[in-house]
Design an enzyme around this catalytic site. Structure first.
Site, PDB file in Angstrom:
ATOM      1  N   LYS A  63       0.859  -1.179   0.000  1.00 31.64           N
ATOM      2  CA  LYS A  63       0.000   0.000   0.000  1.00 31.64           C
ATOM      3  C   LYS A  63       0.891   1.223   0.000  1.00 31.64           C
ATOM      4  O   LYS A  63       2.023   1.173   0.486  1.00 31.64           O
ATOM      5  CB  LYS A  63      -0.875   0.023   1.264  1.00 31.64           C
ATOM      6  CG  LYS A  63      -2.134   0.840   1.093  1.00 31.64           C
ATOM      7  CD  LYS A  63      -3.197   0.023   0.387  1.00 31.64           C
ATOM      8  CE  LYS A  63      -4.529   0.733   0.296  1.00 31.64           C
ATOM      9  NZ  LYS A  63      -5.594  -0.233  -0.038  1.00 31.64           N
TER      10      LYS A  63
HETATM   11  N1  GLU Z   1      -7.274  -0.001  -3.199  1.00 40.78           N
HETATM   12  C1  GLU Z   1      -8.014  -1.172  -3.525  1.00 40.78           C
HETATM   13  C2  GLU Z   1      -8.096  -2.118  -2.343  1.00 40.78           C
HETATM   14  O1  GLU Z   1      -7.959  -1.707  -1.213  1.00 40.78           O
HETATM   15  C3  GLU Z   1      -7.515  -1.845  -4.804  1.00 40.78           C
HETATM   16  C4  GLU Z   1      -6.114  -2.345  -4.765  1.00 40.78           C
HETATM   17  C5  GLU Z   1      -5.638  -2.867  -6.125  1.00 40.78           C
HETATM   18  O2  GLU Z   1      -6.428  -3.003  -7.039  1.00 40.78           O
HETATM   19  O3  GLU Z   1      -4.427  -3.129  -6.213  1.00 40.78           O
HETATM   20  O4  GLU Z   1      -8.359  -3.269  -2.481  1.00 40.78           O
END
Ligand code: GLU
Length: 441
Positions: free
Chosen positions: A131
């Site tokens: 993240k």
């Molecule tokens: N931000 C989204 C999540 O928390 C998508 C993450 C992604 O597609 O890599 O799942």
């Protein structure tokens, strides 16, 4: 700027945090990282894994903190802090969104990265978890400033990202335009176009059909399955959705299209309620015009926090972490909760709601539709071959429902909550990959 405003509901989160902190003598203050670690500890205990394995999975594999200076449109220079945390790579490249929000810090990003590892493992997409975040309020900046911040942040994290290393995607406060800037910055520095570096790109740049609404579609598939499991016919069900951004707005729309009566939705400014069901299309038009759900003529105003305690069949928290906590869990009246957000329920609230017979479908299952279609987008980009929207949606539904069945079966046969079952299944998969690879050196 309006294009990047989405489902942040900071006032609720702040309220939740202050409520939690006010609890005298309560267990350690709940934070996203403390919550994520406590969920992991429970799964480790259940699986009987060693303390060494526990420590390894509780700790990010790699983390980077970067300074992000911005030359503002006024000429003034201001400094932001950015992060990228890569929690685990055992099953493949790290994967996860990029969040722009004023209160982002390293611990929040660590928690979100850990949840991505479990989400990818649970849905069996061949990724680890990551993240990113920048502590910035995107609403206070012009599009040109956001572009400069994004490009500078990208160039600072360039050495650790890549289509085979770590693949960012949108999250709160970022969107497909942000992904286009990241792709361009990475590609210019590589000397060629690299569409697999991000997912959630505009379709014109190799984004996937169906990606933008994938999380909400997945939430809806799971919500309908969970309602039926709880003995509630979706066409007779009522629902409340917290958050009217990337996840909540389309979830409210798809639930309505599936026959569910969505009575209330909220955003960071307040909530609206209509017992007969909200006209979601008209509400979305109102939000496009005014920037908020409040003031919508087809509904009455409601306090944002009160939305969580409405007497509805289904509650979809689709905003931020920690909104269902020790201070309000006893007042939640929904029968089924489907977590569109990451980490909306603290472990204390989980315990209280479990005792009260509320079925909570955890984030790592409920909101996995986004990363599933991110995976499809990455596969398509790597092959330079594009799928039709009906193919994307059919494969998404198939994966969501088979994961639901798998988690439900595991939970039922062992007498576990859906969260504990989902986390244990995911942790087991990650640990298995690690074991097969062995510890180097
Ligand atoms: N931000 C989204 C999540 O928390 C998508 C993450 C992604 O597609 O890599 O799942």
């Amino acid at each position: 700027m309006s294009t990047v405003i989405d489902n942040a509901v900071a006032p609720h989160a702040a309220h939740a945090a202050s409520l939690r902190q006010a609890q005298d003598g309560a267990a350690p203050v709940s934070t996203p990282l403390a919550d994520a670690r406590s969920q992991l500890a429970e799964a480790i205990g259940l699986l009987g894994f060693s303390e060494g394995t526990h420590q390894m999975l509780a700790t990010p594999r790699r983390e980077l903190t970067v300074a992000v200076p911005l030359r503002r449109d006024s000429g003034e220079t201001v400094l932001f802090t950015g992060y990228r945390v890569q929690h685990n790579f055992s099953r493949g490249p790290a994967k996860g969104g990029l969040r722009y929000a004023p209160n982002v810090d390293i611990d929040e990003v660590r928690a979100l990265a850990m949840w991505m590892t479990w989400k990818c493992a649970l849905l069996d997409v061949p990724y680890g978890g990551a993240k990113g975040g920048i502590a910035i309020d995107p609403r206070e900046h012009s599009k040109a400033e956001l572009e400069r911040v994004t490009r500078r942040y990208t160039s600072e994290i360039l050495p650790i990202i890549g289509p085979e290393r770590d693949i960012p995607a949108p999250d709160i406060g970022t969107d497909e335009q942000t992904m286009a800037w990241i792709m361009d910055t990475y590609s210019v520095n590589s000397g060629y176009t690299v569409p697999g570096i991000v997912t959630g790109k505009p379709i014109a740049l190799g984004g996937s059909q169906g990606r933008a609404s994938a999380t909400s579609r997945g939430v809806t598939h799971i919500a309908l399955a969970a309602l039926r499991h709880a003995g509630i016919t979706p066409s007779q069900a009522t629902a409340a959705v917290q958050g009217f951004g990337k996840v909540g707005a389309d979830a409210a729309r798809f639930l309505t299209e599936s026959g569910v009566t969505v009575q209330a939705v909220s955003d960071q400014y307040g909530a609206v309620f209509n017992a007969a069901g909200l006209d979601i299309e008209a509400l979305a038009a109102h939000v496009r015009e005014t920037g908020a759900v409040i003031g919508f003529s087809g509904a009455e105003a409601l306090d944002g926090a009160a939305l969580l305690e409405l007497e509805v069949d289904l509650l979809v928290p689709a905003a931020v972490e920690g909104v269902l906590h020790e201070g309000n869990a006893a007042r939640v009246q929904a029968k089924v909760i489907v977590e569109g957000a990451n980490g909306p329920t603290t472990p204390a609230a989980d315990g209280i709601m479990r005792e009260r017979g509320i079925l909570v479908v955890p984030d790592i299952l409920a909101n996995a539709g986004g990363v599933i279609v991110s995976y499809f987008e990455w596969v398509q980009a790597n092959q330079a071959y594009w799928w039709r929207v009906d193919e994307v949606e059919a494969r998404l539904e198939e994966r969501m429902l088979s994961a639901w069945q798998h988690v439900l079966g595991y939970a039922t046969s062992r007498g576990l909550s859906l969260r504990t079952a989902a986390t244990a299944l995911a942790v087991e998969r990650v640990a298995e990959a690690h074991k097969l690879r062995g510890l180097y050196p």
